[in-house]
Every structure is written in C-alpha cells, then in structure tokens.
Design an enzyme around this catalytic site. Structure first.
Site, PDB file in Angstrom:
ATOM      1  N   SER A 106       0.836  -1.207   0.000  1.00  0.00           N
ATOM      2  CA  SER A 106       0.000   0.000   0.000  1.00  0.00           C
ATOM      3  C   SER A 106       0.873   1.260   0.000  1.00  0.00           C
ATOM      4  CB  SER A 106      -0.899   0.036   1.234  1.00  0.00           C
ATOM      5  OG  SER A 106      -1.708  -1.105   1.317  1.00  0.00           O
TER       6      SER A 106
HETATM    7  N1  SAH Z   1      -0.763  -4.857   3.972  1.00  0.00           N
HETATM    8  C1  SAH Z   1       0.015  -5.138   2.784  1.00  0.00           C
HETATM    9  C2  SAH Z   1      -0.718  -4.751   1.514  1.00  0.00           C
HETATM   10  C3  SAH Z   1      -1.176  -5.987   0.904  1.00  0.00           C
HETATM   11  S1  SAH Z   1      -2.058  -6.000  -0.601  1.00  0.00           S
HETATM   12  C4  SAH Z   1       1.381  -4.507   2.847  1.00  0.00           C
HETATM   13  O1  SAH Z   1       1.695  -3.779   3.811  1.00  0.00           O
HETATM   14  O2  SAH Z   1       2.189  -4.771   1.962  1.00  0.00           O
HETATM   15  C5  SAH Z   1      -3.361  -7.070  -0.075  1.00  0.00           C
HETATM   16  C6  SAH Z   1      -2.960  -8.479   0.273  1.00  0.00           C
HETATM   17  O3  SAH Z   1      -4.131  -9.155   0.700  1.00  0.00           O
HETATM   18  C7  SAH Z   1      -2.401  -9.299  -0.881  1.00  0.00           C
HETATM   19  O4  SAH Z   1      -1.149  -9.815  -0.535  1.00  0.00           O
HETATM   20  C8  SAH Z   1      -3.428 -10.414  -1.059  1.00  0.00           C
HETATM   21  O5  SAH Z   1      -2.869 -11.654  -1.450  1.00  0.00           O
HETATM   22  C9  SAH Z   1      -4.020 -10.511   0.324  1.00  0.00           C
HETATM   23  N2  SAH Z   1      -5.351 -11.114   0.420  1.00  0.00           N
HETATM   24  C10 SAH Z   1      -6.398 -11.013  -0.435  1.00  0.00           C
HETATM   25  N3  SAH Z   1      -7.447 -11.718   0.019  1.00  0.00           N
HETATM   26  C11 SAH Z   1      -7.064 -12.273   1.210  1.00  0.00           C
HETATM   27  C12 SAH Z   1      -7.712 -13.117   2.165  1.00  0.00           C
HETATM   28  N4  SAH Z   1      -8.975 -13.533   2.020  1.00  0.00           N
HETATM   29  N5  SAH Z   1      -7.012 -13.483   3.274  1.00  0.00           N
HETATM   30  C13 SAH Z   1      -5.730 -13.075   3.460  1.00  0.00           C
HETATM   31  N6  SAH Z   1      -5.061 -12.301   2.568  1.00  0.00           N
HETATM   32  C14 SAH Z   1      -5.727 -11.892   1.462  1.00  0.00           C
END
Ligand code: SAH
Length: 217
Positions: A67
């Site tokens: 993000s």
């Molecule tokens: N917080 C992260 C941003 C991640 S982007 C950071 O600091 O880098 C969102 C993430 O959510 C992705 O890696 C994706 O694979 C994950 N995601 C999507 N659906 C999900 C679910 N149901 N459970 C866990 N992770 C999930």
C-alpha cells in the site's frame, strides 16, 4: 537473498516521507515515528528499492501491491493504535503494514492467502517479536485468536464480513475498504455493544481485491 542495509540516506528519505505525510493530515506522532523507523525498502523487491520512499503503492510479487505510505498511515491513524493493542491484519502482503503496527507496540496477528507472499513476509516479520504470521483465508478472520482490539483489512471487500465484527471486542475498531473492484470507501467501524456497531465513511481509496469465503470469489 542478501539482507538489504539501512543507510543514513534511507533514514533521511524516511524523515522526508514522514514530513510529507504530516502535510497530508497524518498527525498521530506515533504513526509518523513508525514511518521514520520502519525500513520500507526491506519489504520491496530489489528493483523497486530506489522508489521505496515515494508516497506510492508499488508492485510486490503475485500481482499484489504494497500500500501507499499515506494509506498505511491513514488506516493506522484511524484505528488509534495504542501499545499493547491486539490487532488483526488481513492481507499481510509485503509485511510492511504489520511492521508499522508492531513498531507502535501492537501485538499483531497477520494473515495472507498467497503462500509465496506469506513465506517472504514471515522471514522479515520474524525479527519482530510481537508479530504472528498466518496463512489462509482471512475473510473469516482468525477465530482461534479472537477477540481483537482492532482489525485492519488491507484488501478491498464487497461488504463488511460478519465474522470480523464478531471477532472485535466491544469498544474495538475495524477499518476496511468496501466497494466494487475499482473503487472503495474506507469504512471505520466502532463496535459499541455485542450486537451493535457504527460505520463511518472516511473517503475513497483503491485496493487489490480481498478474495475468500466472505469476500470476492
Ligand atoms: N498490507 C500489505 C498490503 C497488501 S495487498 C502490505 O503492507 O504490503 C493485499 C494483500 O491481501 C495481498 O497480498 C493479497 O494476497 C491478500 N489477500 C487477499 N485476500 C485475502 C484473504 N482472504 N485473506 C488473506 N489475505 C488476502
């Protein structure tokens, strides 16, 4: 994999980034301190290391993104994180948001559905003693570790998953981007009683989709 180094140049870039976030209304000093402390370039693929301290979302593996620092700071500030808070993060991704929460003294439970990202993030996050990493579908929360003081969802949900509300303590807060696949509203939830909660719309954001049983299929 070589461990990246953290230089004075990186520290200076972080200080500048924190100052720019203050101008964008990130005023929680603990959030700004965390932005200054956590080396975001450790959480990025080598090719993007140079751009780590721009206020932009950047690609990580598996078509996911880390993000934007502003978004990380905004979600964190909205939750009013206090040392000792037990926080659930859904969507570990790079692990950067979890590290920000941990450096503010929270006890972080973070879950990621993509194994490759989980493994990579876990390697960095294991340096934080107050972070617990899980792999699986976080759209149903983490019932065995509930209840939580705060819940942060860092992927876009089609609706507020019921399980998450159930796993929040009374007086707890959750923040979750809700909408379609293109645009979402950042919703701040305050759980006021066992069966009641308030919702506040904090504005437009854009995230990768939350995929799972209580989310996009
Ligand atoms: N917080 C992260 C941003 C991640 S982007 C950071 O600091 O880098 C969102 C993430 O959510 C992705 O890696 C994706 O694979 C994950 N995601 C999507 N659906 C999900 C679910 N149901 N459970 C866990 N992770 C999930």
């Amino acid at each position: 994999m070589n461990t990246p180094t953290d230089t004075y140049k990186h520290k200076g870039q972080r200080r500048k980034l924190a100052s720019s976030l203050l101008l964008k209304n990130i005023t929680d000093i603990n959030v700004l301190n965390a932005i200054e402390v956590v080396p975001r370039h450790f959480f990025l693929p080598k090719d993007f290391e140079e751009r780590a301290y721009e206020d932009n979302a950047l690609p990580i593996d598996e078509e996911q993104t880390i993000s934007q620092p502003y978004t990380v700071a905004f979600q964190t500030q909205s939750l009013n994180i206090k040392p000792g808070d037990k926080v659930l993060e859904i969507g570990t991704g790079s692990g950067y948001q979890a590290a920000i929460l941990a450096s503010m003294g929270a006890h972080v439970y973070t879950i990621e559905r993509i194994e490759k990202l989980y493994n990579k993030a876990k390697k960095i996050l294991c340096t934080y003693k107050n972070v617990h990493c899980f792999m699986g579908d976080g759209s149903m929360g983490l019932p065995e570790n509930s209840p939580f003081d705060k819940i942060i969802v860092t992927a876009a949900a089609p609706k507020i998953p019921d399980s998450l509300i159930n796993q929040l303590k009374i007086g707890g807060k959750a923040i979750i981007p809700v909408g379609d696949l293109k645009n979402q509203k950042m919703i701040l939830i305050n759980k006021t009683d066992e069966n009641t909660f308030t919702e506040k719309n904090l504005g437009d954001f854009r995230f990768v989709p939350l995929i799972g049983k209580e989310a996009w299929k």
